[in-house]
Motif scaffolding. Structure first.
Motif, PDB file in Angstrom:
ATOM      1  N   GLY A   1       5.578 -19.360  -4.348  1.00  0.00           N
ATOM      2  CA  GLY A   1       6.681 -20.301  -4.461  1.00  0.00           C
ATOM      3  C   GLY A   1       7.592 -20.058  -5.646  1.00  0.00           C
ATOM      4  N   LYS A   2       7.341 -18.994  -6.417  1.00  0.00           N
ATOM      5  CA  LYS A   2       8.172 -18.682  -7.578  1.00  0.00           C
ATOM      6  C   LYS A   2       8.916 -17.378  -7.332  1.00  0.00           C
ATOM      7  CE  LYS A   2       4.758 -20.777 -10.685  1.00  0.00           C
ATOM      8  NZ  LYS A   2       3.852 -20.522 -11.829  1.00  0.00           N
ATOM      9  N   CYS A   3      10.139 -17.300  -7.863  1.00  0.00           N
ATOM     10  CA  CYS A   3      10.962 -16.108  -7.648  1.00  0.00           C
ATOM     11  C   CYS A   3      10.933 -15.168  -8.852  1.00  0.00           C
ATOM     12  CB  CYS A   3      12.414 -16.517  -7.369  1.00  0.00           C
ATOM     13  SG  CYS A   3      12.666 -17.158  -5.697  1.00  0.00           S
ATOM     14  N   ILE A   4      10.975 -13.887  -8.557  1.00  0.00           N
ATOM     15  CA  ILE A   4      11.066 -12.852  -9.585  1.00  0.00           C
ATOM     16  C   ILE A   4      12.286 -12.005  -9.252  1.00  0.00           C
ATOM     17  CG2 ILE A   4       9.869 -10.982 -10.781  1.00  0.00           C
ATOM     18  CD1 ILE A   4       7.257 -12.055  -9.496  1.00  0.00           C
ATOM     19  N   HIS A   5      13.243 -11.904 -10.172  1.00  0.00           N
ATOM     20  CA  HIS A   5      14.498 -11.202  -9.933  1.00  0.00           C
ATOM     21  C   HIS A   5      14.387  -9.753 -10.408  1.00  0.00           C
ATOM     22  CE1 HIS A   5      15.465 -15.492 -10.180  1.00  0.00           C
ATOM     23  NE2 HIS A   5      16.461 -15.233  -9.338  1.00  0.00           N
ATOM     24  N   VAL A   6      14.768  -8.833  -9.544  1.00  0.00           N
ATOM     25  CA  VAL A   6      14.654  -7.411  -9.864  1.00  0.00           C
ATOM     26  C   VAL A   6      15.870  -6.641  -9.348  1.00  0.00           C
ATOM     27  CG1 VAL A   6      12.126  -7.373  -9.894  1.00  0.00           C
ATOM     28  CG2 VAL A   6      13.357  -7.007  -7.738  1.00  0.00           C
ATOM     29  N   HIS A   7      15.928  -5.360  -9.728  1.00  0.00           N
ATOM     30  CA  HIS A   7      16.985  -4.460  -9.277  1.00  0.00           C
ATOM     31  C   HIS A   7      16.383  -3.464  -8.289  1.00  0.00           C
ATOM     32  CE1 HIS A   7      17.970  -5.944 -13.297  1.00  0.00           C
ATOM     33  NE2 HIS A   7      19.256  -5.816 -12.978  1.00  0.00           N
ATOM     34  N   LYS A   8      16.905  -3.446  -7.098  1.00  0.00           N
ATOM     35  CA  LYS A   8      16.358  -2.583  -6.054  1.00  0.00           C
ATOM     36  C   LYS A   8      16.375  -1.114  -6.481  1.00  0.00           C
ATOM     37  CE  LYS A   8      17.375  -3.546  -1.791  1.00  0.00           C
ATOM     38  NZ  LYS A   8      18.066  -3.671  -0.479  1.00  0.00           N
ATOM     39  N   ALA A   9      17.435  -0.705  -7.144  1.00  0.00           N
ATOM     40  CA  ALA A   9      17.554   0.693  -7.560  1.00  0.00           C
ATOM     41  C   ALA A   9      16.453   1.074  -8.553  1.00  0.00           C
ATOM     42  CB  ALA A   9      18.921   0.955  -8.174  1.00  0.00           C
ATOM     43  N   VAL A  10      16.150   0.155  -9.477  1.00  0.00           N
ATOM     44  CA  VAL A  10      15.095   0.434 -10.459  1.00  0.00           C
ATOM     45  C   VAL A  10      13.750   0.603  -9.768  1.00  0.00           C
ATOM     46  CG1 VAL A  10      13.803  -0.506 -12.415  1.00  0.00           C
ATOM     47  CG2 VAL A  10      16.288  -0.746 -12.328  1.00  0.00           C
ATOM     48  N   LEU A  11      13.467  -0.277  -8.806  1.00  0.00           N
ATOM     49  CA  LEU A  11      12.190  -0.193  -8.100  1.00  0.00           C
ATOM     50  C   LEU A  11      12.079   1.119  -7.328  1.00  0.00           C
ATOM     51  CD1 LEU A  11      11.670  -3.823  -6.731  1.00  0.00           C
ATOM     52  CD2 LEU A  11      11.291  -2.892  -9.017  1.00  0.00           C
ATOM     53  N   LYS A  12      13.171   1.553  -6.719  1.00  0.00           N
ATOM     54  CA  LYS A  12      13.153   2.806  -5.959  1.00  0.00           C
ATOM     55  C   LYS A  12      12.946   4.011  -6.873  1.00  0.00           C
ATOM     56  CE  LYS A  12      16.321   3.226  -2.724  1.00  0.00           C
ATOM     57  NZ  LYS A  12      17.640   3.168  -2.061  1.00  0.00           N
ATOM     58  N   ILE A  13      13.531   3.943  -8.061  1.00  0.00           N
ATOM     59  CA  ILE A  13      13.384   5.045  -9.011  1.00  0.00           C
ATOM     60  C   ILE A  13      11.975   5.106  -9.577  1.00  0.00           C
ATOM     61  CG2 ILE A  13      14.111   5.876 -11.295  1.00  0.00           C
ATOM     62  CD1 ILE A  13      16.908   4.766 -10.637  1.00  0.00           C
ATOM     63  N   ARG A  14      11.382   3.946  -9.817  1.00  0.00           N
ATOM     64  CA  ARG A  14      10.133   3.880 -10.563  1.00  0.00           C
ATOM     65  C   ARG A  14       8.877   3.883  -9.702  1.00  0.00           C
ATOM     66  NH1 ARG A  14       8.850   4.559 -15.351  1.00  0.00           N
ATOM     67  NH2 ARG A  14       7.936   2.551 -15.864  1.00  0.00           N
ATOM     68  N   CYS A  15       8.986   3.578  -8.415  1.00  0.00           N
ATOM     69  CA  CYS A  15       7.773   3.383  -7.608  1.00  0.00           C
ATOM     70  C   CYS A  15       7.933   3.963  -6.208  1.00  0.00           C
ATOM     71  CB  CYS A  15       7.466   1.887  -7.536  1.00  0.00           C
ATOM     72  SG  CYS A  15       6.009   1.478  -6.558  1.00  0.00           S
ATOM     73  N   GLU A  16       6.991   4.814  -5.831  1.00  0.00           N
ATOM     74  CA  GLU A  16       7.030   5.446  -4.509  1.00  0.00           C
ATOM     75  C   GLU A  16       6.872   4.413  -3.401  1.00  0.00           C
ATOM     76  OE1 GLU A  16       7.492   8.075  -1.583  1.00  0.00           O
ATOM     77  OE2 GLU A  16       7.738   8.524  -3.722  1.00  0.00           O
ATOM     78  N   HIS A  17       6.084   3.373  -3.653  1.00  0.00           N
ATOM     79  CA  HIS A  17       5.890   2.322  -2.651  1.00  0.00           C
ATOM     80  C   HIS A  17       7.225   1.685  -2.283  1.00  0.00           C
ATOM     81  CE1 HIS A  17       4.129  -1.191  -0.644  1.00  0.00           C
ATOM     82  NE2 HIS A  17       4.957  -1.928  -1.374  1.00  0.00           N
ATOM     83  N   PHE A  18       8.031   1.359  -3.291  1.00  0.00           N
ATOM     84  CA  PHE A  18       9.321   0.731  -3.017  1.00  0.00           C
ATOM     85  C   PHE A  18      10.328   1.745  -2.490  1.00  0.00           C
ATOM     86  CE2 PHE A  18       7.755  -2.373  -6.274  1.00  0.00           C
ATOM     87  CZ  PHE A  18       7.631  -3.445  -5.386  1.00  0.00           C
ATOM     88  N   ARG A  19      10.172   2.985  -2.871  1.00  0.00           N
ATOM     89  CA  ARG A  19      11.067   4.009  -2.352  1.00  0.00           C
ATOM     90  C   ARG A  19      10.918   4.109  -0.831  1.00  0.00           C
ATOM     91  NH1 ARG A  19       9.415   8.267  -5.342  1.00  0.00           N
ATOM     92  NH2 ARG A  19      10.487   7.307  -7.112  1.00  0.00           N
ATOM     93  N   SER A  20       9.683   3.974  -0.394  1.00  0.00           N
ATOM     94  CA  SER A  20       9.428   4.000   1.056  1.00  0.00           C
ATOM     95  C   SER A  20       9.852   2.691   1.714  1.00  0.00           C
ATOM     96  CB  SER A  20       7.933   4.236   1.308  1.00  0.00           C
ATOM     97  OG  SER A  20       7.507   5.469   0.770  1.00  0.00           O
ATOM     98  N   MET A  21       9.635   1.588   1.012  1.00  0.00           N
ATOM     99  CA  MET A  21       9.954   0.272   1.576  1.00  0.00           C
ATOM    100  C   MET A  21      11.449   0.124   1.854  1.00  0.00           C
ATOM    101  SD  MET A  21       9.487  -3.510  -0.142  1.00  0.00           S
ATOM    102  CE  MET A  21       7.701  -3.534   0.029  1.00  0.00           C
TER     103      MET A  21
END
Length: 594
Positions: free
Chosen positions: A441-461
């Motif tokens: 029920g809580k939100c965490i704000h992030v940058h999609k580009a950062v996640l793609k650069i830093r994590c293979e899981h998100f790069r695939s997602m």
């Protein structure tokens, strides 16, 4: 250094007499400001040096430190300071320094007593001189004595020595001054040296195989050879250490200590102030185990000028030896011949610090609080005092006399920002982010580009085939909010701040997402937070998440505290198959021999 076991520490400086091998009076504790005069050297050339953090030498385990806290560095330009990667300040007045740059070049400058800068002469210099023999090499450990002499080990296991050599403390078989560095190889051929420690005029080296070698001045048995004859070459220390695997070494003035892999501590040499911790003040010519620490698993030890500190794997702190300046932290000035526990009313201690050229002690707790006691800028502080520092290194820069470094430190500068530092302030910032995760029920704000650069899981997602790529809010149900937020924050900061219990959940996430570096960080957090009560729970988690290194650590902790662990609720809540496997494995390791 300790195991985490790093037997960390520091060597104490040694007092030298001009009367040959005569032992010093039992209650005599020399002052670092008035060191005795060794033969072949003038009093003005004497320096005292500190040892490490594993068990006594200056080891590369330091926290990030601001180099400008040591006045000597004011001689360098801002550009030169910005290039420093490692540094060690030493000397009777903190008047010598050796440092490495980010380009792996090694420089030294300062007073240069007895040629302790290794520049090939005994000329002082305020301009850094490059040490060409270390070009391209990385320093793994460094330590120094009171002559001073300097020992340095490179990451590829090579041992170099230079400086004062009136007692053959360089280990080259002579008593000739060592103005230039020499490689020490006698009896160390095919040995990979990992750590060094210096007393006032004797030396120790630890090999990768766990052997301890000693040489140099031996008037009180500090070489551990069973006699008081000086030792011109490295000689393996045997006696009670025979068959033991040492993991750390440290020196007092004329005493030596070793930490072995089962958490036992051995000492030998001068014991006039009880610095060997064996219950009396008789010198020991060969290693003697500290019986008072029986049943405790020591992971770090350090030595001050005439005292010692030891840290257990449960974060308990013990002290013994000289206490003229309150350096034991007991609230009085009485020497202690055996270890006594201090800071029992404080939270878990995770690091201890002392240095053979000072009477100052310091400790850092699990929450990052830094305490200091002993001789602090001339004041006697007999109980641990909470400071505003963030590092034990700061204590020695600002309050030790002399203001030496107790270990080889790493520098971090404000004008150099890593990717994680630049992004840190933008994590979970609604103003700039383009994606939200909803967890519990809580939100965490992030940058999609950062996640793609830093994590293979998100790069695939975030590929067009995944529905998440089109969503502005992604729901997460398999992990808790603290765990998932810590994971996302890690992608921005390269760091993790979680209690051990939550780190287990993060370890599960790291395993699922194939984040091996994060997995190792979680294991470190869990290791530092292990207790008798949670040990078996952590062992179960390590097995479940296939964390082999953590599993071995937790298993050894459980075996070391077997009686207490088997009485915990967690032990009896595990499934029968795991319980059976643990008992079988513990039996094979010899846990039930007695």
């Amino acid at each position: 250094m300790c195991l985490y076991a790093t037997c960390c520490p520091y060597k104490a400086a040694v007092f030298i007499y001009n009367t040959g091998n005569a032992s010093p009076p039992l209650n005599f504790l020399p002052s670092p400001n008035n060191p005795p005069t060794p033969p072949f050297s003038s009093a003005s050339s004497l320096l005292t040096f500190p040892p490490h953090h594993h068990c006594g030498d200056l080891k590369l385990e330091a926290a990030m430190v601001d180099v400008t806290k040591w006045p000597l560095f004011s001689l360098l330009s801002s550009e030169e300071r910005a290039a420093i990667r490692q540094a060690c300040v030493y000397g009777t007045s903190a008047n010598e320094v050796i440092y490495t740059t980010h380009g792996n070049e090694v420089y030294a400058f300062g007073l240069n007593c007895s040629g302790c800068l290794g520049t090939g002469d005994s000329v002082s210099t305020i301009v850094p001189k490059k040490l060409d023999f270390l070009q391209g090499k990385k320093i793994a450990s460094i330590s120094y004595g009171s002559g001073p002499h300097v020992l340095l080990v490179t990451e590829d296991g090579l041992l170099f020595a230079w400086g004062h050599n009136g007692y053959s403390q360089l280990g080259n078989g002579t008593t000739n001054p060592g103005l230039s560095a020499v490689a020490i190889t006698t009896n160390l051929q095919n040995k990979n040296v990992t750590e060094v420690a210096c007393g006032s005029h004797h030396s120790l080296a630890l090999t990768h195989d766990g052997d301890v070698f000693a040489w140099g001045y031996n008037n009180s048995g500090q070489v551990g050879s069973g006699s008081t004859a000086n030792q011109p070459y490295p000689r393996k220390v045997c006696g009670c250490l025979q068959g033991k695997t040492a993991v750390g070494i440290t020196c007092g003035q004329t005493s030596s200590m070793a930490l072995v892999d089962n958490g036992e501590v051995y000492g030998w040499g001068y014991n006039g102030n009880g610095q060997l911790g064996i219950g009396n003040n008789s010198n020991q010519l060969s290693p003697c185990r500290i019986a008072t620490l029986q049943g405790l698993c020591i992971q770090q030890i350090v030595s001050g000028y005439g005292h010692c500190l030891a840290l257990t794997d449960e974060g308990l702190l013990y002290a013994w030896g000289a206490n003229t300046y309150g350096q034991l932290g007991t609230g009085n000035k009485n020497n202690q011949l055996s270890p006594v526990q201090i800071m029992a009313d404080k939270e878990r201690v995770v690091e201890i610090a002392a240095c053979h050229s000072t009477h100052t002690s310091a400790a850092k707790t699990q929450s990052g609080k830094v305490y200091m006691w002993g001789q602090c800028r001339g004041q006697l502080i007999s109980l641990p005092h909470l400071t505003h520092f963030t590092s034990t290194d700061d204590v020695f820069a600002c309050f030790a006399t002399p203001s030496v470094m107790w270990r080889l430190v790493c520098m971090e500068h404000d004008d150099f920002m890593t990717v994680s530092e630049a992004l840190r302030k933008e994590f979970d910032s609604p103003e700039t982010t383009d994606l939200k995760f909803s967890v519990d029920g809580k939100c965490i704000h992030v940058h999609k580009a950062v996640l793609k650069i830093r994590c293979e899981h998100f790069r695939s997602m975030f590929r067009s085939q995944w529905t998440e790529d089109q969503q502005e809010v992604i729901e997460i149900s398999q992990f808790s909010y603290p765990v998932y937020r810590s994971f996302l924050q890690f992608l921005y900061t390269d760091s993790v701040d979680l209690p051990p219990e939550d780190a287990i959940g993060l370890l599960d996430l790291a395993t699922s997402y194939c984040e091996n570096h994060l997995k190792r960080l979680c294991q470190q957090i869990i290791k530092r937070g292990i207790t008798v009560e949670n040990a078996f729970t952590l062992l179960s988690a390590a097995i479940r998440y296939d964390a082999e290194d953590l599993e071995e650590f937790c298993f050894k902790f459980c075996v070391n505290h077997l009686t207490q662990v088997t009485q915990t609720e967690a032990f009896w809540q595990v499934d029968g198959a795991m319980l059976k496997e643990f008992i079988s494995r513990a039996s094979r390791s010899g846990a039930f021999k007695n």
